[in-house]
Write a protein that holds these residues in place. Structure first.
Motif, PDB file in Angstrom:
ATOM      1  N   PRO A 143       0.792  -1.250   0.000  1.00  0.00           N
ATOM      2  CA  PRO A 143       0.000   0.000   0.000  1.00  0.00           C
ATOM      3  C   PRO A 143       0.810   1.278   0.000  1.00  0.00           C
ATOM      4  O   PRO A 143       0.261   2.344  -0.259  1.00  0.00           O
ATOM      5  CB  PRO A 143      -0.827  -0.114   1.290  1.00  0.00           C
ATOM      6  CG  PRO A 143      -0.869  -1.567   1.596  1.00  0.00           C
ATOM      7  CD  PRO A 143       0.451  -2.104   1.136  1.00  0.00           C
ATOM      8  N   GLY A 144       2.110   1.199   0.303  1.00  0.00           N
ATOM      9  CA  GLY A 144       2.932   2.396   0.284  1.00  0.00           C
ATOM     10  C   GLY A 144       3.303   2.872   1.684  1.00  0.00           C
ATOM     11  O   GLY A 144       3.190   2.134   2.671  1.00  0.00           O
ATOM     12  N   ASP A 145       3.733   4.111   1.790  1.00  0.00           N
ATOM     13  CA  ASP A 145       4.203   4.669   3.060  1.00  0.00           C
ATOM     14  C   ASP A 145       3.064   5.256   3.876  1.00  0.00           C
ATOM     15  O   ASP A 145       1.947   5.463   3.385  1.00  0.00           O
ATOM     16  CB  ASP A 145       5.236   5.766   2.792  1.00  0.00           C
ATOM     17  CG  ASP A 145       6.566   5.215   2.305  1.00  0.00           C
ATOM     18  OD1 ASP A 145       6.732   3.977   2.297  1.00  0.00           O
ATOM     19  OD2 ASP A 145       7.433   6.022   1.929  1.00  0.00           O
ATOM     20  N   TYR A 146       3.388   5.545   5.144  1.00  0.00           N
ATOM     21  CA  TYR A 146       2.465   6.319   5.975  1.00  0.00           C
ATOM     22  C   TYR A 146       2.239   7.699   5.379  1.00  0.00           C
ATOM     23  O   TYR A 146       3.122   8.280   4.745  1.00  0.00           O
ATOM     24  CB  TYR A 146       3.050   6.511   7.380  1.00  0.00           C
ATOM     25  CG  TYR A 146       3.000   5.301   8.275  1.00  0.00           C
ATOM     26  CD1 TYR A 146       1.815   4.922   8.900  1.00  0.00           C
ATOM     27  CD2 TYR A 146       4.149   4.557   8.523  1.00  0.00           C
ATOM     28  CE1 TYR A 146       1.775   3.823   9.743  1.00  0.00           C
ATOM     29  CE2 TYR A 146       4.117   3.456   9.365  1.00  0.00           C
ATOM     30  CZ  TYR A 146       2.924   3.099   9.973  1.00  0.00           C
ATOM     31  OH  TYR A 146       2.888   2.011  10.798  1.00  0.00           O
ATOM     32  N   GLU A 147       1.050   8.233   5.601  1.00  0.00           N
ATOM     33  CA  GLU A 147       0.777   9.658   5.391  1.00  0.00           C
ATOM     34  C   GLU A 147       0.675  10.264   6.785  1.00  0.00           C
ATOM     35  O   GLU A 147      -0.396  10.306   7.393  1.00  0.00           O
ATOM     36  CB  GLU A 147      -0.521   9.850   4.609  1.00  0.00           C
ATOM     37  CG  GLU A 147      -0.920  11.289   4.386  1.00  0.00           C
ATOM     38  CD  GLU A 147       0.190  12.127   3.791  1.00  0.00           C
ATOM     39  OE1 GLU A 147       0.820  12.893   4.559  1.00  0.00           O
ATOM     40  OE2 GLU A 147       0.452  12.013   2.583  1.00  0.00           O
ATOM     41  N   ARG A 148       1.800  10.685   7.329  1.00  0.00           N
ATOM     42  CA  ARG A 148       1.886  10.982   8.754  1.00  0.00           C
ATOM     43  C   ARG A 148       1.119  12.236   9.182  1.00  0.00           C
ATOM     44  O   ARG A 148       0.979  12.502  10.385  1.00  0.00           O
ATOM     45  CB  ARG A 148       3.354  11.074   9.174  1.00  0.00           C
ATOM     46  CG  ARG A 148       4.095   9.752   8.953  1.00  0.00           C
ATOM     47  CD  ARG A 148       5.468   9.738   9.581  1.00  0.00           C
ATOM     48  NE  ARG A 148       6.195   8.507   9.270  1.00  0.00           N
ATOM     49  CZ  ARG A 148       6.072   7.368   9.945  1.00  0.00           C
ATOM     50  NH1 ARG A 148       5.241   7.296  10.959  1.00  0.00           N
ATOM     51  NH2 ARG A 148       6.776   6.307   9.607  1.00  0.00           N
ATOM     52  N   ARG A 149       0.596  12.966   8.230  1.00  0.00           N
ATOM     53  CA  ARG A 149      -0.225  14.123   8.591  1.00  0.00           C
ATOM     54  C   ARG A 149      -1.651  13.730   8.930  1.00  0.00           C
ATOM     55  O   ARG A 149      -2.438  14.555   9.386  1.00  0.00           O
ATOM     56  CB  ARG A 149      -0.223  15.135   7.443  1.00  0.00           C
ATOM     57  CG  ARG A 149       1.123  15.825   7.214  1.00  0.00           C
ATOM     58  CD  ARG A 149       1.155  16.609   5.931  1.00  0.00           C
ATOM     59  NE  ARG A 149       1.074  15.732   4.762  1.00  0.00           N
ATOM     60  CZ  ARG A 149       1.118  16.158   3.505  1.00  0.00           C
ATOM     61  NH1 ARG A 149       1.238  17.463   3.254  1.00  0.00           N
ATOM     62  NH2 ARG A 149       1.057  15.304   2.514  1.00  0.00           N
ATOM     63  N   LEU A 150      -1.980  12.439   8.699  1.00  0.00           N
ATOM     64  CA  LEU A 150      -3.329  11.961   8.970  1.00  0.00           C
ATOM     65  C   LEU A 150      -3.317  10.985  10.141  1.00  0.00           C
ATOM     66  O   LEU A 150      -2.348  10.252  10.344  1.00  0.00           O
ATOM     67  CB  LEU A 150      -3.899  11.250   7.742  1.00  0.00           C
ATOM     68  CG  LEU A 150      -4.104  12.090   6.484  1.00  0.00           C
ATOM     69  CD1 LEU A 150      -4.566  11.198   5.328  1.00  0.00           C
ATOM     70  CD2 LEU A 150      -5.115  13.204   6.736  1.00  0.00           C
ATOM     71  N   PRO A 151      -4.399  10.933  10.923  1.00  0.00           N
ATOM     72  CA  PRO A 151      -4.502   9.940  11.996  1.00  0.00           C
ATOM     73  C   PRO A 151      -4.433   8.522  11.416  1.00  0.00           C
ATOM     74  O   PRO A 151      -4.858   8.275  10.281  1.00  0.00           O
ATOM     75  CB  PRO A 151      -5.879  10.208  12.611  1.00  0.00           C
ATOM     76  CG  PRO A 151      -6.221  11.606  12.192  1.00  0.00           C
ATOM     77  CD  PRO A 151      -5.580  11.807  10.855  1.00  0.00           C
ATOM     78  N   ILE A 152      -3.919   7.581  12.207  1.00  0.00           N
ATOM     79  CA  ILE A 152      -3.724   6.222  11.720  1.00  0.00           C
ATOM     80  C   ILE A 152      -5.032   5.569  11.300  1.00  0.00           C
ATOM     81  O   ILE A 152      -5.082   4.818  10.327  1.00  0.00           O
ATOM     82  CB  ILE A 152      -3.001   5.366  12.802  1.00  0.00           C
ATOM     83  CG1 ILE A 152      -2.630   4.002  12.233  1.00  0.00           C
ATOM     84  CG2 ILE A 152      -3.859   5.227  14.055  1.00  0.00           C
ATOM     85  CD1 ILE A 152      -1.639   4.034  11.101  1.00  0.00           C
ATOM     86  N   GLY A 153      -6.119   5.861  12.005  1.00  0.00           N
ATOM     87  CA  GLY A 153      -7.405   5.287  11.632  1.00  0.00           C
ATOM     88  C   GLY A 153      -7.885   5.765  10.275  1.00  0.00           C
ATOM     89  O   GLY A 153      -8.458   4.995   9.491  1.00  0.00           O
ATOM     90  N   VAL A 154      -7.656   7.029   9.989  1.00  0.00           N
ATOM     91  CA  VAL A 154      -8.035   7.582   8.690  1.00  0.00           C
ATOM     92  C   VAL A 154      -7.173   6.959   7.593  1.00  0.00           C
ATOM     93  O   VAL A 154      -7.675   6.605   6.513  1.00  0.00           O
ATOM     94  CB  VAL A 154      -7.895   9.121   8.690  1.00  0.00           C
ATOM     95  CG1 VAL A 154      -8.122   9.689   7.290  1.00  0.00           C
ATOM     96  CG2 VAL A 154      -8.879   9.740   9.674  1.00  0.00           C
ATOM     97  N   GLN A 155      -5.875   6.815   7.856  1.00  0.00           N
ATOM     98  CA  GLN A 155      -4.999   6.173   6.876  1.00  0.00           C
ATOM     99  C   GLN A 155      -5.454   4.744   6.583  1.00  0.00           C
ATOM    100  O   GLN A 155      -5.503   4.313   5.426  1.00  0.00           O
ATOM    101  CB  GLN A 155      -3.557   6.161   7.397  1.00  0.00           C
ATOM    102  CG  GLN A 155      -2.911   7.520   7.525  1.00  0.00           C
ATOM    103  CD  GLN A 155      -1.461   7.403   7.945  1.00  0.00           C
ATOM    104  OE1 GLN A 155      -0.631   6.871   7.204  1.00  0.00           O
ATOM    105  NE2 GLN A 155      -1.163   7.889   9.135  1.00  0.00           N
ATOM    106  N   THR A 156      -5.791   4.016   7.638  1.00  0.00           N
ATOM    107  CA  THR A 156      -6.241   2.632   7.463  1.00  0.00           C
ATOM    108  C   THR A 156      -7.509   2.585   6.623  1.00  0.00           C
ATOM    109  O   THR A 156      -7.639   1.749   5.719  1.00  0.00           O
ATOM    110  CB  THR A 156      -6.480   1.974   8.832  1.00  0.00           C
ATOM    111  OG1 THR A 156      -5.263   1.987   9.580  1.00  0.00           O
ATOM    112  CG2 THR A 156      -6.950   0.542   8.670  1.00  0.00           C
ATOM    113  N   ALA A 157      -8.444   3.489   6.903  1.00  0.00           N
ATOM    114  CA  ALA A 157      -9.682   3.538   6.131  1.00  0.00           C
ATOM    115  C   ALA A 157      -9.400   3.862   4.665  1.00  0.00           C
ATOM    116  O   ALA A 157     -10.024   3.303   3.751  1.00  0.00           O
ATOM    117  CB  ALA A 157     -10.635   4.569   6.735  1.00  0.00           C
ATOM    118  N   ASN A 158      -8.450   4.759   4.425  1.00  0.00           N
ATOM    119  CA  ASN A 158      -8.090   5.107   3.049  1.00  0.00           C
ATOM    120  C   ASN A 158      -7.522   3.894   2.305  1.00  0.00           C
ATOM    121  O   ASN A 158      -7.850   3.661   1.126  1.00  0.00           O
ATOM    122  CB  ASN A 158      -7.055   6.235   3.034  1.00  0.00           C
ATOM    123  CG  ASN A 158      -7.639   7.574   3.439  1.00  0.00           C
ATOM    124  OD1 ASN A 158      -8.851   7.776   3.381  1.00  0.00           O
ATOM    125  ND2 ASN A 158      -6.784   8.498   3.858  1.00  0.00           N
TER     126      ASN A 158
END
Length: 305
Positions: A149-164
């Motif tokens: 899936p790629g790297d973290y988007e660290r400006r977003l909360p982890i739950g939002v990243q997971t949902a994305n």
């Protein structure tokens, strides 16, 4: 000590009846693992592992792999090969009764385009990679394709990243399902910037995507580095694991060169009823023909469970 001497010296006549079947089983097992026989699990080498013996031509190397007893291959870079070469590989595998393992979805998620960010341009790149992979898979009769899936988007909360990530993978699964192709998500250990690193994390995502076309690629090398406890984590997440890769740690070389007890791991997989491919996603401890012989010897050893 000779067997007859052992029985005579021990004075245990009953012991001879116990020893006889053990010797017989050992003899049968030795015959079952001679060079060229198929392995108990379906190990998949990649190009270059036997080039010292078979040459640089991939088709010749596949034939040589078959002669050694291997019944599958992997090729991460298959999408980069010409259409003609892809077709020739597919035709040869079919002729030999071999299976095509994973290849990597082109730009299926990396540091530059991460599904965690939830950006439409990143999703579009991923979906194009899925569409391109469908065509490649048809030519080589592939059933599994690797997605990171790629790297973290660290400006977003982890739950939002997971949902994305889940939403992006759902889109990909919709494309793949009609073709019977499964994208396998690979948790990696290469860098802490990677979004997907742990087995339970991949399990949670696959459960949420809820598609037969979205499962886990369990790479024991990466997970030994990330979390250890290999058999336990595989068992807990087994329903979502569709593909296995291996490499010993440290060094990412063939089994028997590091700390992982692959004989026990492979015995567990066999007892679990795993019929999929075990991808040989690693380098070799030695070069040339000597290294190739050592590689085959190592796999014969750990496959003799």
């Amino acid at each position: 000590m000779k067997r007859s001497d052992f029985i005579k010296n021990s004075g245990l006549l009953f012991g001879s009846s116990l020893l006889a079947p053990a010797v017989s089983q050992a003899t049968v097992k030795e015959k079952d693992t001679k060079l060229g026989d198929p392995f108990r699990l379906d190990y998949g080498p990649h190009q270059g592992m036997f080039s010292a013996s078979a040459g640089k031509n991939f088709l010749d190397e596949i034939k040589y792999m078959h002669d050694l007893g291997f019944r599958s291959i992997e090729d991460n870079g298959m999408p980069g090969r010409t259409v003609d070469e892809q077709r020739k590989v597919g035709e040869l595998l079919a002729k030999l009764g071999m299976r095509m393992g994973v290849f990597v979805v082109p730009k299926g998620g990396n540091g530059a385009n991460t599904l965690a960010a939830g950006k439409q341009e990143h999703i579009d790149i991923f979906l194009k990679g899925c569409r391109d992979s469908i065509e490649v898979a048809k030519r080589v009769n592939a059933k599994w394709i690797t997605v990171v899936p790629g790297d973290y988007e660290r400006r977003l909360p982890i739950g939002v990243q997971t949902a994305n990530v889940i939403e992006g993978l759902k889109r990909g699964a919709e494309l793949l399902e009609p073709h019977g192709i499964t994208m396998v998500l690979e948790p990696l250990s290469d860098t802490p910037d990677l979004f997907l690193r742990f087995t339970d994390q991949a399990y949670e995502i696959c459960k949420a995507v809820n598609s037969p076309s979205c499962k886990i690629l369990y790479d024991a090398y990466h997970q030994q580095k990330n979390e250890g406890n290999l058999i336990n984590f595989m068992d807990q997440c087994w329903s979502e694991i569709a593909y296995v890769q291996v490499g010993d740690n440290p060094g990412r070389k063939e089994p028997t060169t590091g700390e992982i007890n692959y004989k026990n791991v492979f015995k567990w997989l066999h007892n679990k009823g795993y019929k999929g491919i075990v991808g040989m996603e690693h380098g070799m401890s030695k070069g040339g023909k000597e290294g190739e012989d050592a590689l085959v010897k190592a796999y014969r050893e750990v496959d003799n469970f």
